[in-house]
Design a protein around this motif. Sequence first.
Motif, PDB file in Angstrom:
ATOM      1  N   VAL A  25       1.924  13.167   0.089  1.00 19.59           N
ATOM      2  CA  VAL A  25       2.730  12.418  -0.869  1.00 19.59           C
ATOM      3  C   VAL A  25       2.136  11.027  -1.060  1.00 19.59           C
ATOM      4  O   VAL A  25       1.703  10.381  -0.110  1.00 19.59           O
ATOM      5  CB  VAL A  25       4.191  12.298  -0.365  1.00 19.59           C
ATOM      6  CG1 VAL A  25       5.026  11.476  -1.327  1.00 19.59           C
ATOM      7  CG2 VAL A  25       4.784  13.679  -0.188  1.00 19.59           C
ATOM      8  N   GLU A  26       2.098  10.538  -2.300  1.00 19.20           N
ATOM      9  CA  GLU A  26       1.615   9.196  -2.587  1.00 19.20           C
ATOM     10  C   GLU A  26       2.532   8.159  -1.933  1.00 19.20           C
ATOM     11  O   GLU A  26       3.747   8.294  -1.950  1.00 19.20           O
ATOM     12  CB  GLU A  26       1.605   8.960  -4.107  1.00 19.20           C
ATOM     13  CG  GLU A  26       0.585   9.816  -4.847  1.00 19.20           C
ATOM     14  CD  GLU A  26      -0.799   9.209  -4.802  1.00 19.20           C
ATOM     15  OE1 GLU A  26      -0.950   8.152  -4.173  1.00 19.20           O
ATOM     16  OE2 GLU A  26      -1.730   9.785  -5.382  1.00 19.20           O
ATOM     17  N   PHE A  27       1.955   7.148  -1.340  1.00 20.81           N
ATOM     18  CA  PHE A  27       2.752   6.064  -0.780  1.00 20.81           C
ATOM     19  C   PHE A  27       1.836   4.872  -0.588  1.00 20.81           C
ATOM     20  O   PHE A  27       0.619   5.001  -0.513  1.00 20.81           O
ATOM     21  CB  PHE A  27       3.388   6.472   0.561  1.00 20.81           C
ATOM     22  CG  PHE A  27       2.386   6.596   1.678  1.00 20.81           C
ATOM     23  CD1 PHE A  27       1.532   7.676   1.722  1.00 20.81           C
ATOM     24  CD2 PHE A  27       2.280   5.618   2.656  1.00 20.81           C
ATOM     25  CE1 PHE A  27       0.601   7.787   2.732  1.00 20.81           C
ATOM     26  CE2 PHE A  27       1.343   5.734   3.664  1.00 20.81           C
ATOM     27  CZ  PHE A  27       0.509   6.827   3.701  1.00 20.81           C
ATOM     28  N   PRO A  28       2.386   3.652  -0.534  1.00 19.91           N
ATOM     29  CA  PRO A  28       1.537   2.479  -0.324  1.00 19.91           C
ATOM     30  C   PRO A  28       0.842   2.564   1.024  1.00 19.91           C
ATOM     31  O   PRO A  28       1.468   2.832   2.038  1.00 19.91           O
ATOM     32  CB  PRO A  28       2.534   1.309  -0.356  1.00 19.91           C
ATOM     33  CG  PRO A  28       3.712   1.851  -1.072  1.00 19.91           C
ATOM     34  CD  PRO A  28       3.792   3.302  -0.734  1.00 19.91           C
ATOM     35  N   HIS A  29      -0.479   2.332   1.017  1.00 23.94           N
ATOM     36  CA  HIS A  29      -1.245   2.421   2.253  1.00 23.94           C
ATOM     37  C   HIS A  29      -2.218   1.257   2.314  1.00 23.94           C
ATOM     38  O   HIS A  29      -2.922   0.996   1.339  1.00 23.94           O
ATOM     39  CB  HIS A  29      -2.023   3.740   2.307  1.00 23.94           C
ATOM     40  CG  HIS A  29      -2.737   3.948   3.606  1.00 23.94           C
ATOM     41  ND1 HIS A  29      -2.113   4.492   4.697  1.00 23.94           N
ATOM     42  CD2 HIS A  29      -3.993   3.647   3.984  1.00 23.94           C
ATOM     43  CE1 HIS A  29      -2.972   4.536   5.701  1.00 23.94           C
ATOM     44  NE2 HIS A  29      -4.123   4.027   5.290  1.00 23.94           N
ATOM     45  N   PRO A  30      -2.282   0.531   3.413  1.00 26.64           N
ATOM     46  CA  PRO A  30      -3.210  -0.594   3.497  1.00 26.64           C
ATOM     47  C   PRO A  30      -4.650  -0.113   3.481  1.00 26.64           C
ATOM     48  O   PRO A  30      -4.950   0.970   3.993  1.00 26.64           O
ATOM     49  CB  PRO A  30      -2.874  -1.235   4.854  1.00 26.64           C
ATOM     50  CG  PRO A  30      -2.263  -0.127   5.636  1.00 26.64           C
ATOM     51  CD  PRO A  30      -1.526   0.731   4.654  1.00 26.64           C
ATOM     52  N   PRO A  31      -5.542  -0.880   2.894  1.00 25.46           N
ATOM     53  CA  PRO A  31      -6.946  -0.480   2.861  1.00 25.46           C
ATOM     54  C   PRO A  31      -7.554  -0.486   4.253  1.00 25.46           C
ATOM     55  O   PRO A  31      -7.127  -1.230   5.120  1.00 25.46           O
ATOM     56  CB  PRO A  31      -7.612  -1.534   1.974  1.00 25.46           C
ATOM     57  CG  PRO A  31      -6.720  -2.734   2.103  1.00 25.46           C
ATOM     58  CD  PRO A  31      -5.332  -2.196   2.266  1.00 25.46           C
TER      59      PRO A  31
ATOM     60  N   LEU B  90     -10.569   7.128  -3.611  1.00 29.91           N
ATOM     61  CA  LEU B  90     -10.114   5.739  -3.626  1.00 29.91           C
ATOM     62  C   LEU B  90      -8.900   5.535  -2.740  1.00 29.91           C
ATOM     63  O   LEU B  90      -7.996   6.386  -2.677  1.00 29.91           O
ATOM     64  CB  LEU B  90      -9.777   5.312  -5.055  1.00 29.91           C
ATOM     65  CG  LEU B  90     -10.896   5.458  -6.094  1.00 29.91           C
ATOM     66  CD1 LEU B  90     -10.384   5.066  -7.474  1.00 29.91           C
ATOM     67  CD2 LEU B  90     -12.108   4.621  -5.706  1.00 29.91           C
ATOM     68  N   GLU B  91      -8.894   4.389  -2.059  1.00 28.41           N
ATOM     69  CA  GLU B  91      -7.694   3.950  -1.350  1.00 28.41           C
ATOM     70  C   GLU B  91      -6.638   3.569  -2.385  1.00 28.41           C
ATOM     71  O   GLU B  91      -6.917   3.458  -3.586  1.00 28.41           O
ATOM     72  CB  GLU B  91      -8.027   2.740  -0.465  1.00 28.41           C
ATOM     73  CG  GLU B  91      -9.049   3.020   0.631  1.00 28.41           C
ATOM     74  CD  GLU B  91      -8.437   3.694   1.845  1.00 28.41           C
ATOM     75  OE1 GLU B  91      -7.273   4.127   1.761  1.00 28.41           O
ATOM     76  OE2 GLU B  91      -9.123   3.774   2.879  1.00 28.41           O
ATOM     77  N   ASN B  92      -5.417   3.346  -1.913  1.00 34.38           N
ATOM     78  CA  ASN B  92      -4.328   3.035  -2.854  1.00 34.38           C
ATOM     79  C   ASN B  92      -4.500   1.695  -3.550  1.00 34.38           C
ATOM     80  O   ASN B  92      -3.887   1.450  -4.585  1.00 34.38           O
ATOM     81  CB  ASN B  92      -2.977   3.071  -2.125  1.00 34.38           C
ATOM     82  CG  ASN B  92      -2.572   4.503  -1.800  1.00 34.38           C
ATOM     83  OD1 ASN B  92      -3.252   5.446  -2.194  1.00 34.38           O
ATOM     84  ND2 ASN B  92      -1.478   4.663  -1.076  1.00 34.38           N
ATOM     85  N   ASP B  93      -5.344   0.810  -2.961  1.00 36.82           N
ATOM     86  CA  ASP B  93      -5.589  -0.472  -3.628  1.00 36.82           C
ATOM     87  C   ASP B  93      -6.795  -0.405  -4.554  1.00 36.82           C
ATOM     88  O   ASP B  93      -7.217  -1.414  -5.112  1.00 36.82           O
ATOM     89  CB  ASP B  93      -5.786  -1.586  -2.593  1.00 36.82           C
ATOM     90  CG  ASP B  93      -7.040  -1.389  -1.746  1.00 36.82           C
ATOM     91  OD1 ASP B  93      -7.677  -0.310  -1.869  1.00 36.82           O
ATOM     92  OD2 ASP B  93      -7.384  -2.292  -0.973  1.00 36.82           O
ATOM     93  N   GLY B  94      -7.370   0.796  -4.722  1.00 41.44           N
ATOM     94  CA  GLY B  94      -8.493   0.968  -5.625  1.00 41.44           C
ATOM     95  C   GLY B  94      -9.852   0.840  -4.977  1.00 41.44           C
ATOM     96  O   GLY B  94     -10.862   1.126  -5.615  1.00 41.44           O
TER      97      GLY B  94
END
Length: 659
Positions: free
Chosen positions: A318-324, A470-474
């Motif tokens: 599931v998509e969720f905010p993740h630190p790089p 890509l990480e969640n921050d791109g």
Amino acid sequence: MAIVAEGQNGRIYLSPTAEQEAIARSAQPTWKPDADLPCNPRNFNTPIYGLDTYDKLFTPRQLVALTTFSDLVAEAREKAIQDAIAAGIPDDNVPLAEGGTGARAYGEAISVYLAFAVDKGANYWSTICAWHSSREIIMSTFARQAIPMVWDYAEANPFCNSSGNFLSGVDQAVKMITSCPATLDGKVNQHDATLTHSDDATPKIISTDPPYFDNIGYADLSDFFYVWLRRSLSSIYPNIFSTLLVPKAQELVATPYRFGGDKQKAREFFETGLSKAFNRLHDICHADYPLTVYYAFKQTEEDPSPPDSLSPQEQEGVEFPHPPTPSPIGRDVPHPPTPSPTGRGGENSEPSPSGRGQGEGGRASTGWETMLEGLIQSGLTIDGTWPMRTELTGNLKKNVSALASSIVLVCRPRPANAPKASRSQFLKELKRELPQALKLLQQGNIAPVDLAQASIGPGMAIYSRYAAVLENDGSPLTVRTALQLINQYLDEYLEEQEGELDSASRWAVTWFAQHRFEPGPYGDAEVLSKAKNVSLESLEELGILEARAGKVRLRERGSLSLPEAGIRLPESLPHWLITQFLIQTLDTQGEMAAAELLASLGEKGPIARDLAYRLYTLCDKKGWAQEALAYNTLVIAWPEISRLALQTKQNNITQPSLF
């Protein structure tokens, strides 16, 4: 000093006479290879003790023997040419190096194989050769890819019938020729893989075994043999032997001593060269055939800053905010090299079977990382993985969990329109596809020591199919992070297999991970037993543990009473004991006895094999090398004991009577 001689009942050891000592001292070589040894302490230990040139690795008598045999190669060549002419082979005077097939080429070909025999002699005629006291034979110079310092050496007699005799090298050449008869002409060219070539326009079928970061300096090690080959064969192959020592500047290896000890520059040289090589291979490989890459390299490093553990959301994809992740390396952006935590990428580390030690960080490998980085950046994607048994388990490797297989990565060009993927999408596909691939590898009976590197293939196949992950921050998810995540999933996969175990075995595995076979507090053992729904009393009755003086410890294999042959084991026998019984029986009684035991286990046998995988992984992480070896050995022997077990079952089947 002693002289080893043949006695009536074996080898005998005699003190030398004054005459024998005088003969040994009288040898005066007319030539010696006085080139400097490299200042490479990783693979060469002798220079710091004053043995800093090649001739100092030999006694005067050994130098006389080697120079004499090397010079005799030329005499043998001339004799072979004359014999060939007498036998009717055309005397066209075309040299072997120019494709000749007449009498001259025939004589030169024979001298090549004789020069190989001399080189074989050099491997046994140096002061690096130790005496194997239990087998009573001379050990060769190269027990591994290094020249160590040896304080007590043995000097072989080239004319004896034991190890180190000259004719053994000739016999090996004869066996090789008769076993691999040439039916077609072949041609080998040496060329820098990073540079363009005049025939690059012709598509190639490519299969390669790339260099392993800083693992082995083959060019440096080759000089030990090159100096003798050059003396024997320089007139036959003047271009090959045009230099005094092996050329080294273009060798693609991260060797710091060639850069003034600068590890960073050595790594940059390796990464740049590997990237150029893979880019060129991508451009010249045939479109109808895959490019195959052989790689056999342990994942040896624990990253002190691993990626975050998988959260429940990530495990479900599931998509969720993740630190790089902290590393900035990505395939689409320039990246500064990340130094290895250990400063080395090879498999020569000692603390554990894979050299990982006891770190708890994310597992990865500089060797795998740099190779995969170059491969993926060149536009190649991994299309398949073939574990292939390629590694010889010799005397040095049989007592350690050394790799038994190479991993063949089957690669094709990545489509130009390949999409990008998010980290969570990558993890979702990893969770869906990797377990089936791992199950297939286990069914193929891959050795536990090879499972971690074998899992890289199917895992990186997912990663490399995308233009970028890509990480969640791109920011790009790096190759190193992908390797760590693959290894994390491998650990979870093996842990999930514990669900097949009975409650007593689950207790034993957990206690083993914490204490091995050492005693631990009774209170801790009781708390764990309640969590696993089993009593300590029942575990003691089964023979899994012993409790005394407020302490509990697992019983070691050597203290277990093995079941008697022919007696069917109870259905309630825990998987833990089955695994230990199989290992102990295999170790003390051999494969046939282990097969008879396996035949009596019914459906529990395969679960014991899966438990051996799990226990090997635990031992490997903890650095318990000898215990890891036991579980690795069981899995390696499994195909044979399974075959013998089936044979035993079939022999025990009797035809029922009709009356």
